[in-house]
Design a protein around this motif. Structure first.
Motif, PDB file in Angstrom:
ATOM      1  N   TYR A  49       0.839  -1.202   0.000  1.00 55.05           N
ATOM      2  CA  TYR A  49       0.000   0.000   0.000  1.00 55.05           C
ATOM      3  C   TYR A  49       0.871   1.248   0.000  1.00 55.05           C
ATOM      4  O   TYR A  49       1.980   1.238   0.549  1.00 55.05           O
ATOM      5  CB  TYR A  49      -0.856   0.041   1.267  1.00 55.05           C
ATOM      6  N   LEU A  50       0.313   2.325  -0.559  1.00 55.74           N
ATOM      7  CA  LEU A  50       0.987   3.624  -0.505  1.00 55.74           C
ATOM      8  C   LEU A  50       0.027   4.628   0.131  1.00 55.74           C
ATOM      9  O   LEU A  50      -1.168   4.640  -0.187  1.00 55.74           O
ATOM     10  CB  LEU A  50       1.357   4.057  -1.930  1.00 55.74           C
ATOM     11  N   LEU A  51       0.549   5.436   1.042  1.00 59.16           N
ATOM     12  CA  LEU A  51      -0.307   6.400   1.735  1.00 59.16           C
ATOM     13  C   LEU A  51       0.439   7.713   1.899  1.00 59.16           C
ATOM     14  O   LEU A  51       1.650   7.710   2.155  1.00 59.16           O
ATOM     15  CB  LEU A  51      -0.673   5.857   3.123  1.00 59.16           C
ATOM     16  N   THR A  52      -0.266   8.819   1.760  1.00 56.71           N
ATOM     17  CA  THR A  52       0.360  10.097   2.130  1.00 56.71           C
ATOM     18  C   THR A  52      -0.294  10.623   3.403  1.00 56.71           C
ATOM     19  O   THR A  52      -1.485  10.422   3.649  1.00 56.71           O
ATOM     20  CB  THR A  52       0.279  11.170   1.021  1.00 56.71           C
ATOM     21  N   ILE A  53       0.544  11.282   4.195  1.00 56.21           N
ATOM     22  CA  ILE A  53       0.194  11.679   5.547  1.00 56.21           C
ATOM     23  C   ILE A  53       0.135  13.200   5.646  1.00 56.21           C
ATOM     24  O   ILE A  53       1.010  13.885   5.118  1.00 56.21           O
ATOM     25  CB  ILE A  53       1.324  11.194   6.505  1.00 56.21           C
ATOM     26  N   ARG A  54      -0.871  13.720   6.326  1.00 54.54           N
ATOM     27  CA  ARG A  54      -0.964  15.169   6.539  1.00 54.54           C
ATOM     28  C   ARG A  54       0.096  15.617   7.557  1.00 54.54           C
ATOM     29  O   ARG A  54       0.354  14.903   8.532  1.00 54.54           O
ATOM     30  CB  ARG A  54      -2.359  15.530   7.052  1.00 54.54           C
ATOM     31  N   THR A  55       0.658  16.790   7.340  1.00 52.32           N
ATOM     32  CA  THR A  55       1.626  17.328   8.308  1.00 52.32           C
ATOM     33  C   THR A  55       0.933  17.635   9.626  1.00 52.32           C
ATOM     34  O   THR A  55      -0.233  18.017   9.662  1.00 52.32           O
ATOM     35  CB  THR A  55       2.277  18.646   7.822  1.00 52.32           C
ATOM     36  N   GLY A  56       1.667  17.453  10.704  1.00 53.29           N
ATOM     37  CA  GLY A  56       1.170  17.839  12.021  1.00 53.29           C
ATOM     38  C   GLY A  56       0.279  16.809  12.701  1.00 53.29           C
ATOM     39  O   GLY A  56      -0.292  17.082  13.749  1.00 53.29           O
ATOM     40  N   CYS A  57       0.123  15.622  12.127  1.00 57.20           N
ATOM     41  CA  CYS A  57      -0.779  14.624  12.727  1.00 57.20           C
ATOM     42  C   CYS A  57      -0.060  13.551  13.543  1.00 57.20           C
ATOM     43  O   CYS A  57      -0.669  12.887  14.370  1.00 57.20           O
ATOM     44  CB  CYS A  57      -1.614  13.955  11.647  1.00 57.20           C
ATOM     45  N   PHE A  58       1.224  13.360  13.274  1.00 52.84           N
ATOM     46  CA  PHE A  58       1.967  12.309  13.981  1.00 52.84           C
ATOM     47  C   PHE A  58       3.192  12.955  14.625  1.00 52.84           C
ATOM     48  O   PHE A  58       4.193  13.184  13.956  1.00 52.84           O
ATOM     49  CB  PHE A  58       2.396  11.199  13.004  1.00 52.84           C
ATOM     50  N   PRO A  59       3.110  13.269  15.926  1.00 55.78           N
ATOM     51  CA  PRO A  59       4.198  14.003  16.558  1.00 55.78           C
ATOM     52  C   PRO A  59       5.522  13.244  16.468  1.00 55.78           C
ATOM     53  O   PRO A  59       5.583  12.042  16.750  1.00 55.78           O
ATOM     54  CB  PRO A  59       3.756  14.139  18.018  1.00 55.78           C
ATOM     55  N   ALA A  60       6.551  13.981  16.064  1.00 58.22           N
ATOM     56  CA  ALA A  60       7.886  13.383  15.977  1.00 58.22           C
ATOM     57  C   ALA A  60       8.367  13.042  17.380  1.00 58.22           C
ATOM     58  O   ALA A  60       7.976  13.680  18.355  1.00 58.22           O
ATOM     59  CB  ALA A  60       8.845  14.377  15.321  1.00 58.22           C
ATOM     60  N   SER A  61       9.200  11.994  17.502  1.00 58.76           N
ATOM     61  CA  SER A  61       9.763  11.676  18.813  1.00 58.76           C
ATOM     62  C   SER A  61      11.150  11.091  18.589  1.00 58.76           C
ATOM     63  O   SER A  61      11.575  10.901  17.449  1.00 58.76           O
ATOM     64  CB  SER A  61       8.875  10.683  19.559  1.00 58.76           C
ATOM     65  N   ASP A  62      11.836  10.823  19.685  1.00 61.03           N
ATOM     66  CA  ASP A  62      13.177  10.263  19.541  1.00 61.03           C
ATOM     67  C   ASP A  62      13.222   8.902  20.219  1.00 61.03           C
ATOM     68  O   ASP A  62      13.449   8.798  21.420  1.00 61.03           O
ATOM     69  CB  ASP A  62      14.213  11.204  20.164  1.00 61.03           C
ATOM     70  N   LEU A  86     -10.510  37.023  10.438  1.00 65.35           N
ATOM     71  CA  LEU A  86     -11.797  37.587  10.021  1.00 65.35           C
ATOM     72  C   LEU A  86     -12.270  36.929   8.729  1.00 65.35           C
ATOM     73  O   LEU A  86     -11.582  37.018   7.711  1.00 65.35           O
ATOM     74  CB  LEU A  86     -11.648  39.094   9.783  1.00 65.35           C
ATOM     75  N   GLY A  87     -13.422  36.270   8.772  1.00 71.14           N
ATOM     76  CA  GLY A  87     -13.958  35.656   7.550  1.00 71.14           C
ATOM     77  C   GLY A  87     -13.035  34.609   6.967  1.00 71.14           C
ATOM     78  O   GLY A  87     -12.861  34.505   5.753  1.00 71.14           O
ATOM     79  N   ILE A  88     -12.416  33.828   7.856  1.00 69.98           N
ATOM     80  CA  ILE A  88     -11.509  32.745   7.459  1.00 69.98           C
ATOM     81  C   ILE A  88     -12.116  31.425   7.923  1.00 69.98           C
ATOM     82  O   ILE A  88     -12.463  31.285   9.094  1.00 69.98           O
ATOM     83  CB  ILE A  88     -10.112  32.949   8.103  1.00 69.98           C
ATOM     84  N   SER A  89     -12.236  30.446   7.007  1.00 65.76           N
ATOM     85  CA  SER A  89     -12.917  29.201   7.386  1.00 65.76           C
ATOM     86  C   SER A  89     -12.029  28.317   8.271  1.00 65.76           C
ATOM     87  O   SER A  89     -12.524  27.575   9.104  1.00 65.76           O
ATOM     88  CB  SER A  89     -13.354  28.429   6.149  1.00 65.76           C
ATOM     89  N   GLY A  90     -10.711  28.376   8.056  1.00 62.96           N
ATOM     90  CA  GLY A  90      -9.817  27.555   8.874  1.00 62.96           C
ATOM     91  C   GLY A  90      -9.398  26.266   8.190  1.00 62.96           C
ATOM     92  O   GLY A  90      -9.320  25.207   8.814  1.00 62.96           O
ATOM     93  N   ALA A  91      -9.094  26.354   6.883  1.00 66.93           N
ATOM     94  CA  ALA A  91      -8.554  25.196   6.160  1.00 66.93           C
ATOM     95  C   ALA A  91      -7.215  24.818   6.784  1.00 66.93           C
ATOM     96  O   ALA A  91      -6.484  25.692   7.243  1.00 66.93           O
ATOM     97  CB  ALA A  91      -8.352  25.551   4.682  1.00 66.93           C
ATOM     98  N   PHE A  92      -6.862  23.524   6.759  1.00 66.72           N
ATOM     99  CA  PHE A  92      -5.635  23.114   7.444  1.00 66.72           C
ATOM    100  C   PHE A  92      -4.408  23.777   6.846  1.00 66.72           C
ATOM    101  O   PHE A  92      -3.441  24.030   7.539  1.00 66.72           O
ATOM    102  CB  PHE A  92      -5.503  21.587   7.508  1.00 66.72           C
ATOM    103  N   GLN A  93      -4.479  24.107   5.544  1.00 67.24           N
ATOM    104  CA  GLN A  93      -3.316  24.772   4.943  1.00 67.24           C
ATOM    105  C   GLN A  93      -3.136  26.176   5.526  1.00 67.24           C
ATOM    106  O   GLN A  93      -2.031  26.683   5.575  1.00 67.24           O
ATOM    107  CB  GLN A  93      -3.478  24.891   3.422  1.00 67.24           C
ATOM    108  N   HIS A  94      -4.238  26.799   5.919  1.00 68.29           N
ATOM    109  CA  HIS A  94      -4.122  28.112   6.552  1.00 68.29           C
ATOM    110  C   HIS A  94      -3.685  27.960   8.009  1.00 68.29           C
ATOM    111  O   HIS A  94      -2.780  28.648   8.471  1.00 68.29           O
ATOM    112  CB  HIS A  94      -5.440  28.888   6.465  1.00 68.29           C
TER     113      HIS A  94
END
Ligand SMILES: Cc1cc2nc3c(=O)[nH]c(=O)nc-3n(C[C@H](O)[C@H](O)[C@H](O)COP(=O)(O)OP(=O)(O)OC[C@H]3O[C@@H](n4cnc5c(N)ncnc54)[C@H](O)[C@@H]3O)c2cc1C
Ligand SMILES: Nc1ncnc2c1ncn2[C@@H]1O[C@H](COP(=O)(O)O)[C@@H](O)[C@H]1O
Lengths: 324, 257
Positions: free
Chosen positions: A152-165, A267-275
């Motif tokens: 399978y191939l999947l692309t992941i949205r930024t900011g959803c899987f916190p980086a760790s060490d 003001l008058g911003i929907s809040g898309a994840f890219q914004h």
């Protein structure tokens, strides 16, 4: 066994943050499949990158060639289709970024791999891969099941899987470049840096962000005045730039600027994840939107559900009063 | 030049309430308005600009139900010369890859020098169809395109990366060019053009012409649900003067004025 691959994303000599999020997601999947995690690194003399990846995966697979100095999806597809066909990982992860969006939708069908984009969460159970994605302007989530297949191939949205060490010690393996040249049908020429404008919004403590709700170029002046009363500058969403109401250097978001002001008034911003990606680091966020279901309210600290054109003059007056 | 533009009719959900229907897998469509996917308005404009520059024709294509014809008519009114609808009602489980397969099948008898798509459809938000279509057709692609200039079978293309950075590519045509919003300013249709477009025939292609057995979707939607609320703004209530009073105090208390 369910091996997991994650593709390292880098640009202009720097590993991009999404890489560490992909690796975090990959470790989680590998723990579910009982497989191991491989960071796949295509680059030009990428030793420094290898160092920063060692603790992140069970293996770092390095393909070192000048062909991979820059990202060209055609070169990457040429190389990766061969690597993935011979290694046959169960899941390959890439970022839902300008890079992943250009590569994965063609790589997946070339290998007949089931694929979906922009995943916020993933699960593997009983050989079934499921993903959570967002639809309809971020107003609904969808849980989807992928067609069953070996890979399978999947692309992941930024900011959803916190980086760790996790402190792993990766085995380093090298592979010769499976391709000999950049394909003639698509050649990388150069980067073009963003144009610098008159105001650097990233330097301001207060930003009044304006979205498509402003309706018309003529209304920008009113927002400018309001921002001035607050001692701030005006930023905006992408559609405001697309409509040529404000210049590109005012755009906040993934394809614009990342800002971290003390106060962001949306003001008058929907809040898309890219914004959101460009402004969620603000200390205090106030949102004015007439739609009570606008996703911006889930990111804001204070919200007003009303017409921005009623709120702006009223709030401006109160602020000027308080300033004396 | 034979110029193709792929267009999707989508619900306008930015300002609307979006409800899950009783199946749990789809949305209630009744109270929503539908229109051309915003990114496709830019793809269409670019297609028409290409026609104006190089000559040739623009064919608009859409995989959709009957009402997709309304959207194709808008494309005709804005400068497309012909339109093709692939009957979505003839096929089940149409996801992005299946859409690309259907578009490919419909392109079988149509020549093309360039195919314009949007970089994303705002309903499903796959960002997938254009790039997948290129792969299925065996031609190059670029997505998130903010500028394109064509000459002698090659194109100089600017793609948008994160942070406002662009990259310049030199590509061979034919190719699929998936455009980013803002590549141009889409035109309005004149009333005369709208009236003319209303009379034009829209070709339809269904399962009788496209073999459904080799079509394969990658995903099925199991359920739709509102995103879980992890955090929510404190909503200030009252008339504009009251909420402004409250807000200005908050702003002052935080030392921002
Ligand atoms: C690859 C990619 C990169 C992107 N990069 C960015 C980026 O960097 N930055 C960015 O902003 N976007 C970016 N976008 C676009 C993003 O997906 C959204 O389309 C965009 O952020 C929406 O802008 P908006 O909120 O202004 O408009 P809309 O989503 O149309 O929202 C307008 C809002 O205004 C409200 N409204 C309308 N009238 C009023 C009124 N009178 N009073 C109060 N509220 C009102 C409505 O309820 C609605 O919520 C990108 C998209 C892609 C595909
Ligand atoms: N049903 C469809 N009919 C025609 N074109 C489509 C359809 N779905 C997607 N596209 C095209 O593919 C682009 C990307 O869509 P998506 O991959 O669904 O985000 C859109 O902007 C359209 O140009």
């Amino acid at each position: 066994m369910g091996e997991i691959f994650a593709l390292v994303e880098h640009r202009q000599g720097v590993i991009r943050d999404i890489t560490f999020e992909l690796l975090a997601c990959g470790r989680d999947l590998a723990s579910k499949t009982g497989g191991s995690l491989t960071a796949v690194l295509l680059g030009d003399k990428p030793d420094a990158f290898v160092d920063s990846l060692k603790a992140q995966a069970n293996r770092v697979m390095v393909i070192d060639s000048p062909l991979f100095k820059e990202f060209n999806s055609a070169s990457y597809q040429g190389a990766l289709s061969q690597v993935l066909s011979s290694e046959k990982p169960m899941v390959t992860l890439m970022g839902h970024t300008a890079f992943g969006m250009d590569l994965c939708p063609s790589l997946a069908p070339s290998l007949d791999m089931p694929f979906t984009t922009d995943c916020l969460a993933l699960d593997i159970a009983d050989g079934k891969v499921t993903a959570t994605r967002q639809m309809y302007d971020g107003k609904l989530n969808a849980e989807v099941t992928l067609r069953q297949a070996p890979s399978y191939l999947l692309t992941i949205r930024t900011g959803c899987f916190p980086a760790s060490d996790p402190g792993l010690e990766a085995e380093i393996t090298t592979v010769d470049s499976p391709i000999a040249a950049e394909p003639d049908y698509r050649k990388f020429i150069e980067y073009i840096e963003p144009v610098v404008g008159d105001v650097d919004i990233t330097k301001s403590d207060v930003i009044v962000g304006v979205g498509r709700g402003v309706k018309d170029k003529d209304n920008i002046a009113m927002v400018e005045k309001f921002a001035e009363a607050l001692g701030g500058v005006v930023g905006c969403t992408r559609p405001v730039v697309d409509s040529e109401w404000l210049p590109k250097d005012r755009q906040v978001g993934s394809s614009g600027k990342t800002v971290k002001p003390k106060l962001y008034v949306a003001l008058g911003i929907s809040g898309a994840f890219q914004h959101l990606a460009g402004m969620k680091g603000a200390e205090t966020i106030i949102a004015v939107n007439k739609d009570p279901n606008a996703p911006i309210f889930a990111e804001a600290d204070y919200g007003i559900v009303d017409d921005m054109f009623k709120i702006i003059p009223a709030l401006q007056e109160k602020i000027l009063e308080l300033k004396g | 030049m034979n110029i193709i533009v792929c267009i999707k009719r989508v619900p306008q959900t930015a300002e609307a309430e979006v409800k899950v229907d009783s199946s749990g897998k789809d949305i209630e469509r009744e109270r929503l308005t539908f229109d051309m996917n915003e990114y496709d308005t830019f793809a269409l404009e670019e297609a028409v600009l290409f026609k104006e520059k190089f000559g040739g024709t623009v064919t608009a294509m859409s995989v959709g139900r009957e009402d997709a014809q309304d959207t194709l008519r808008i494309a005709l009114a804005k400068g497309a010369d012909s339109a093709v609808r692939i009957k979505a009602e003839d096929f089940d489980e149409i996801d992005a890859i299946k859409t690309a397969q259907l578009l490919k099948a419909a392109l079988k008898d149509i020549g093309y020098d360039i195919i314009f798509c949007g970089s994303i459809a705002t309903d499903d938000a796959y960002s997938q169809v254009g790039v997948a279509l290129a792969q299925l057709l065996g031609i190059p692609h670029a997505t998130l395109v903010t500028q394109i200039e064509a000459d002698q079978g090659r194109a100089q293309v600017h793609r948008e990366l994160e942070g406002g950075l662009l990259e310049h590519l030199d590509m061979a045509l034919p190719a699929v060019i998936a455009v980013q919003s803002g590549i141009s300013v889409p035109r309005y249709a004149s009333l005369i053009a709208i009236r003319k477009a209303a009379k034009k025939e829209i070709k339809t292609i269904g399962s009788d012409e496209i073999a459904a057995d080799d079509l394969r979707a990658d995903i099925v939607i199991d359920k739709l649900f509102p995103p879980p609320v992890t955090k929510m703004a404190e909503i200030l209530t009252g008339d504009p003067s009251e909420v402004s009073e409250k807000l200005s105090k908050i702003i002052k208390d935080k030392g921002l004025i």
